[in-house]
Design a protein around this motif. Structure first.
Motif, PDB file in Angstrom:
ATOM      1  N   SER A 195      37.426 -11.286  -6.939  1.00  0.00           N
ATOM      2  CA  SER A 195      38.091 -10.223  -7.681  1.00  0.00           C
ATOM      3  C   SER A 195      37.826  -8.836  -7.099  1.00  0.00           C
ATOM      4  O   SER A 195      38.749  -8.055  -6.856  1.00  0.00           O
ATOM      5  N   ALA A 196      36.571  -8.493  -6.884  1.00  0.00           N
ATOM      6  CA  ALA A 196      36.218  -7.151  -6.410  1.00  0.00           C
ATOM      7  C   ALA A 196      36.740  -6.904  -5.008  1.00  0.00           C
ATOM      8  O   ALA A 196      37.316  -5.855  -4.714  1.00  0.00           O
ATOM      9  N   HIS A 197      36.544  -7.862  -4.116  1.00  0.00           N
ATOM     10  CA  HIS A 197      37.027  -7.712  -2.742  1.00  0.00           C
ATOM     11  C   HIS A 197      38.548  -7.549  -2.725  1.00  0.00           C
ATOM     12  O   HIS A 197      39.094  -6.758  -1.950  1.00  0.00           O
ATOM     13  N   ARG A 198      39.221  -8.318  -3.572  1.00  0.00           N
ATOM     14  CA  ARG A 198      40.683  -8.274  -3.613  1.00  0.00           C
ATOM     15  C   ARG A 198      41.170  -6.883  -4.031  1.00  0.00           C
ATOM     16  O   ARG A 198      42.068  -6.310  -3.399  1.00  0.00           O
ATOM     17  N   ALA A 199      40.603  -6.343  -5.092  1.00  0.00           N
ATOM     18  CA  ALA A 199      41.033  -5.036  -5.575  1.00  0.00           C
ATOM     19  C   ALA A 199      40.798  -3.950  -4.540  1.00  0.00           C
ATOM     20  O   ALA A 199      41.670  -3.110  -4.280  1.00  0.00           O
ATOM     21  N   LEU A 200      39.635  -3.959  -3.920  1.00  0.00           N
ATOM     22  CA  LEU A 200      39.333  -2.948  -2.900  1.00  0.00           C
ATOM     23  C   LEU A 200      40.294  -3.042  -1.724  1.00  0.00           C
ATOM     24  O   LEU A 200      40.852  -2.039  -1.265  1.00  0.00           O
ATOM     25  N   ALA A 201      40.503  -4.248  -1.235  1.00  0.00           N
ATOM     26  CA  ALA A 201      41.330  -4.428  -0.041  1.00  0.00           C
ATOM     27  C   ALA A 201      42.790  -4.090  -0.302  1.00  0.00           C
ATOM     28  O   ALA A 201      43.443  -3.416   0.508  1.00  0.00           O
ATOM     29  N   MET A 202      43.328  -4.529  -1.452  1.00  0.00           N
ATOM     30  CA  MET A 202      44.755  -4.330  -1.719  1.00  0.00           C
ATOM     31  C   MET A 202      45.075  -2.882  -2.072  1.00  0.00           C
ATOM     32  O   MET A 202      46.102  -2.335  -1.637  1.00  0.00           O
ATOM     33  N   VAL A 203      44.210  -2.237  -2.841  1.00  0.00           N
ATOM     34  CA  VAL A 203      44.453  -0.837  -3.184  1.00  0.00           C
ATOM     35  C   VAL A 203      44.328   0.046  -1.952  1.00  0.00           C
ATOM     36  O   VAL A 203      45.138   0.962  -1.732  1.00  0.00           O
ATOM     37  N   ALA A 234      45.797  -0.072 -15.309  1.00  0.00           N
ATOM     38  CA  ALA A 234      44.477   0.312 -15.821  1.00  0.00           C
ATOM     39  C   ALA A 234      43.431  -0.723 -15.412  1.00  0.00           C
ATOM     40  O   ALA A 234      42.308  -0.371 -15.015  1.00  0.00           O
ATOM     41  N   ARG A 235      43.815  -1.997 -15.483  1.00  0.00           N
ATOM     42  CA  ARG A 235      42.888  -3.060 -15.074  1.00  0.00           C
ATOM     43  C   ARG A 235      42.572  -2.943 -13.587  1.00  0.00           C
ATOM     44  O   ARG A 235      41.417  -3.072 -13.166  1.00  0.00           O
ATOM     45  N   MET A 236      43.597  -2.700 -12.776  1.00  0.00           N
ATOM     46  CA  MET A 236      43.393  -2.556 -11.335  1.00  0.00           C
ATOM     47  C   MET A 236      42.444  -1.400 -11.027  1.00  0.00           C
ATOM     48  O   MET A 236      41.563  -1.509 -10.164  1.00  0.00           O
ATOM     49  N   ARG A 237      42.607  -0.297 -11.729  1.00  0.00           N
ATOM     50  CA  ARG A 237      41.743   0.864 -11.489  1.00  0.00           C
ATOM     51  C   ARG A 237      40.300   0.565 -11.845  1.00  0.00           C
ATOM     52  O   ARG A 237      39.368   0.980 -11.150  1.00  0.00           O
ATOM     53  N   ARG A 238      40.091  -0.148 -12.961  1.00  0.00           N
ATOM     54  CA  ARG A 238      38.715  -0.516 -13.332  1.00  0.00           C
ATOM     55  C   ARG A 238      38.095  -1.410 -12.272  1.00  0.00           C
ATOM     56  O   ARG A 238      36.936  -1.222 -11.869  1.00  0.00           O
ATOM     57  N   LEU A 239      38.858  -2.388 -11.808  1.00  0.00           N
ATOM     58  CA  LEU A 239      38.341  -3.283 -10.769  1.00  0.00           C
ATOM     59  C   LEU A 239      38.019  -2.524  -9.489  1.00  0.00           C
ATOM     60  O   LEU A 239      37.008  -2.787  -8.827  1.00  0.00           O
ATOM     61  N   TYR A 240      38.886  -1.568  -9.158  1.00  0.00           N
ATOM     62  CA  TYR A 240      38.672  -0.814  -7.927  1.00  0.00           C
ATOM     63  C   TYR A 240      37.427   0.071  -8.031  1.00  0.00           C
ATOM     64  O   TYR A 240      36.628   0.166  -7.083  1.00  0.00           O
ATOM     65  N   LEU A 241      37.242   0.729  -9.181  1.00  0.00           N
ATOM     66  CA  LEU A 241      36.087   1.611  -9.359  1.00  0.00           C
ATOM     67  C   LEU A 241      34.794   0.816  -9.379  1.00  0.00           C
ATOM     68  O   LEU A 241      33.765   1.288  -8.870  1.00  0.00           O
ATOM     69  N   MET A 242      34.827  -0.367  -9.958  1.00  0.00           N
ATOM     70  CA  MET A 242      33.640  -1.204 -10.013  1.00  0.00           C
ATOM     71  C   MET A 242      33.432  -2.015  -8.736  1.00  0.00           C
ATOM     72  O   MET A 242      32.368  -2.604  -8.524  1.00  0.00           O
ATOM     73  N   LEU A 245      30.274  -1.993  -6.467  1.00  0.00           N
ATOM     74  CA  LEU A 245      29.080  -2.561  -7.101  1.00  0.00           C
ATOM     75  C   LEU A 245      29.160  -4.068  -7.188  1.00  0.00           C
ATOM     76  O   LEU A 245      28.225  -4.795  -6.845  1.00  0.00           O
ATOM     77  N   THR A 246      30.302  -4.573  -7.682  1.00  0.00           N
ATOM     78  CA  THR A 246      30.432  -6.009  -7.920  1.00  0.00           C
ATOM     79  C   THR A 246      30.710  -6.794  -6.634  1.00  0.00           C
ATOM     80  O   THR A 246      30.410  -7.991  -6.561  1.00  0.00           O
ATOM     81  N   ALA A 247      31.259  -6.147  -5.609  1.00  0.00           N
ATOM     82  CA  ALA A 247      31.544  -6.875  -4.361  1.00  0.00           C
ATOM     83  C   ALA A 247      30.257  -7.372  -3.713  1.00  0.00           C
ATOM     84  O   ALA A 247      30.227  -8.426  -3.087  1.00  0.00           O
ATOM     85  N   LYS A 248      29.169  -6.617  -3.891  1.00  0.00           N
ATOM     86  CA  LYS A 248      27.884  -7.061  -3.317  1.00  0.00           C
ATOM     87  C   LYS A 248      27.416  -8.341  -3.979  1.00  0.00           C
ATOM     88  O   LYS A 248      26.892  -9.250  -3.328  1.00  0.00           O
TER      89      LYS A 248
END
Length: 250
Positions: A195-203, A234-242, A245-248
């Motif tokens: 989830s975290a990697h996906r949001a960072l990479a796609m955004v 809004a969900r995408m933004r939360r995932l991206y901001l987190m 932290l969560t990708a680690k």
């Protein structure tokens, strides 16, 4: 029905474009809008002129290739309807309808009404998939998923990638598209692993492609033929901001 059309013509991405006037006298209320353009092209071919280029494939509101601006609205005036399913009964005989391509910096014009939407493909390639090993296809009830989550995943999976959200947004943002492609995987156990990697990479890819930022105009939701909610943004933004932290942890 007699329909007057003002159609955008442009011979190539670097050529100047202009609106060209045409009249179709053989329209009827049961035609789809794309069938009206087919009739126009038949007229142009009979007259020895270049037909109007436009994209279409399934013509069933599924593939998302038929995006056009019709009377200044992405996909036209009928809500939750792709332009291929927009019928002429939504108009009146004698109407003048302006037809233009989807306009956004990230969607360069190829010819006439055709734009290059391959930027969407590159956003998907950046992370819109599940790469973890999930084994063979399990029985339907082997992985427990709440009905609420399954319904939300299906709602976001309904995105057909047409680009209407981008065309309607004053900022040319692809946030609704990207959010839908993130959310429909994120609600499922198989997708949550990345989830975290996906949001960072796609955004990040969306930004690199030249799409603008979302500033909550909600025009994207208004024109989406599948009615996808901006709650996904809004969900995408939360995932991206987190994400950092969560990708680690992932």
């Amino acid at each position: 029905m007699t329909i007057h059309l003002r159609v955008w013509r442009q011979s190539g991405p670097d050529s100047p474009g202009f609106l060209e006037d045409h009249t179709v006298t053989e329209a009827n209320e049961h035609m789809s809008f794309l069938e009206l353009l087919d009739v126009l092209n038949e007229q142009l071919i009979r007259d020895g002129r270049e037909p109007v280029e436009f994209d279409s494939d399934c013509r069933e509101g599924i593939c998302g290739s038929c995006g056009l601006m019709v009377a200044g609205i992405a996909h036209g005036p009928q809500k939750r309807t792709a332009v291929c399913q927009l019928h002429m009964r939504s108009f009146n005989s004698g109407d003048t309808i302006t037809v233009e391509p989807f306009r956004a910096r990230a969607f360069p014009i190829v010819r006439d009404l055709v734009v290059d939407r391959s930027a969407f493909d590159r956003i998907i390639a950046a992370g819109g998939f599940v790469s973890v090993t999930t084994g063979g296809a399990p029985d339907a009830n082997a992985v427990l998923i709440s009905k609420a989550d399954a319904d939300r995943a299906m709602d976001y999976a309904a995105c057909i990638g047409c680009g209407a959200c981008v065309a309607a947004c004053p900022n040319g943002s692809a946030s609704l598209f990207t959010a839908a492609k993130i959310a429909h995987l994120d609600f499922l156990p198989q997708g949550q692993v990345e989830s975290a990697h996906r949001a960072l990479a796609m955004v990040d890819r969306m930004t690199d492609e030249g799409f603008g930022n979302c500033s909550n105009h909600a025009e994207c939701e208004a024109v989406c033929p599948k009615g996808i909610s901006i709650a996904g943004i809004a969900r995408m933004r939360r995932l991206y901001l987190m994400g950092p932290l969560t990708a680690k942890a992932q």
